[in-house]
Design a protein around this motif. Structure first.
Motif, PDB file in Angstrom:
ATOM      1  N   GLN A 174       0.837  -1.205   0.000  1.00 12.13           N
ATOM      2  CA  GLN A 174       0.000   0.000   0.000  1.00 12.13           C
ATOM      3  C   GLN A 174       0.875   1.258   0.000  1.00 12.13           C
ATOM      4  O   GLN A 174       0.618   2.205  -0.749  1.00 12.13           O
ATOM      5  N   THR A 175       1.910   1.249   0.831  1.00  7.51           N
ATOM      6  CA  THR A 175       2.828   2.398   0.888  1.00  7.51           C
ATOM      7  C   THR A 175       3.506   2.618  -0.461  1.00  7.51           C
ATOM      8  O   THR A 175       3.640   3.743  -0.942  1.00  7.51           O
ATOM      9  N   ARG A 188       2.370   1.805  -3.421  1.00  7.04           N
ATOM     10  CA  ARG A 188       1.389   2.360  -4.372  1.00  7.04           C
ATOM     11  C   ARG A 188       1.160   3.851  -4.111  1.00  7.04           C
ATOM     12  O   ARG A 188       1.058   4.649  -5.031  1.00  7.04           O
ATOM     13  N   THR A 189       1.033   4.209  -2.829  1.00 10.15           N
ATOM     14  CA  THR A 189       0.805   5.609  -2.463  1.00 10.15           C
ATOM     15  C   THR A 189       1.952   6.483  -2.957  1.00 10.15           C
ATOM     16  O   THR A 189       1.736   7.569  -3.513  1.00 10.15           O
ATOM     17  N   ALA A 219       1.770   9.428  -5.829  1.00 12.33           N
ATOM     18  CA  ALA A 219       2.183  10.803  -5.499  1.00 12.33           C
ATOM     19  C   ALA A 219       3.316  11.243  -6.420  1.00 12.33           C
ATOM     20  O   ALA A 219       3.323  12.365  -6.939  1.00 12.33           O
ATOM     21  N   ALA A 240       2.664  12.167  -0.568  1.00  7.21           N
ATOM     22  CA  ALA A 240       2.337  10.775  -0.242  1.00  7.21           C
ATOM     23  C   ALA A 240       2.066  10.590   1.245  1.00  7.21           C
ATOM     24  O   ALA A 240       1.384   9.637   1.641  1.00  7.21           O
TER      25      ALA A 240
END
Lengths: 209, 209
Positions: free
Chosen positions: B11-12, B14-15, B19, B41
């Motif tokens: 998830q991190t 992808r974030t 960003a 982000a």
């Protein structure tokens, strides 16, 4: 005296433009230091600021004047000359630092904050001229529009030379441009002329003389 | 527990990618500061270096993964689906920051010292798949070659979206890609299928259901 001075100034401007184009072609905008450009040109910083105002001004001039020194293939205006011109450009992009530098800056200009279509519109004009002649000589297919074909050629050529640059350092660019014409010509050329267009380099001056 | 941790890490990643793509799309490579990407982000510098190693690593990931999140139009493989896919990409380029950021970096990569064709080859594969299906269904013209047409599409599309970006912020891109197909289809499609190909957006899921 005044004329001599003006000629010298013009010579200095050309020397700077050529040196800058070479350095931009090798290293891009950010990678091209003013010091390196001046050293390559053998002129002073004062001359650069007098003629171009700034590094950005110099880059704009390289972009916009990318094709001014070229001797495009001659011959009667029309579709055949247009094919010759695009193939000439493909070959020049392999060897001509001014054209290469200008095209590189036009493609990468977003990275130094520009959004300037002048270089693109210059080529639109060159292509339009040949297409309008083709139209008036009955060489264009009925539903081929001058504005559309020139836009398509400039857009496609821009991306194809970039893709060819990234994959083969433009070694395959002339073959790719011939390919583009093989696929486009059936839609662009009138039935009468379709088979007579030669998709190849223009004959050299000696051959055609 | 281990799985939860992995999901969080993913998830991190992808974030961060999203960003970064947004910031690269807005400001290019040089203009995108790591500080701004991290702020956007809401993650730490440690996460960036863990997942991507460097700003260049992050840019490469944005370039290469530019299309991985896309839901390409469905339907049977072949020429019609290929047309739908290219028109879908034209529309996504108007609104999708990940695709826009990836494409911008792929075009301007010379400015930050890369010469990497992976992003281009990814699209070659997508187009090849549809063209091979078209070939096996008898949808391709006799002398249209899969490798040539996919190269031509990727090269042309790349330049057309750039020219459209510089002149109209890509407002006219879908119309330009429809135009490209109008000129290419007579050379690419077999006589049997030529008239049945719709050069337009894919019908929406509701319409086609």
């Amino acid at each position: 005296m005044a004329q001599l001075k003006q000629e010298r100034a013009e010579q200095t401007r050309r020397t700077l433009l050529l040196a800058a184009a070479e350095v931009f072609d090798e290293s891009g905008y950010a990678g091209a230091s003013i010091t390196r450009i001046l050293k390559r040109a053998g002129v002073t910083a004062g001359a650069l600021y007098f003629h171009f105002g700034s590094k950005e001004g110099l880059a704009k001039a390289v972009m916009v004047e990318q094709g001014e020194h070229l001797e495009l293939p001659g011959g009667p205006d029309g579709l055949q000359r247009l094919v010759y011109i695009t193939l000439y450009l493909a070959r020049q992009l392999q060897v001509d630092p001014v054209l290469r530098g200008g095209v590189r800056l036009a493609v990468e200009q977003g990275e130094f904050g520009l959004q300037d279509d002048e270089a693109y519109q210059g080529w639109i004009q060159v292509f339009d001229e040949q297409l309008l002649a083709a139209r008036s000589h009955g060489e264009l297919a009925h539903d081929a529009l001058v504005d559309e074909v020139s836009w398509l050629l400039v857009g496609s050529f821009t991306g194809m030379q970039l893709f060819s640059q990234i994959t083969t350092h433009r070694a395959d660019l002339p073959a790719r441009i011939r390919m583009l014409w093989r696929y486009l010509l059936p839609s662009v050329a009138s039935p009468q002329i379709k088979r007579s267009i030669v998709i190849d380099d223009a004959p050299s001056a000696e051959q055609s003389a």
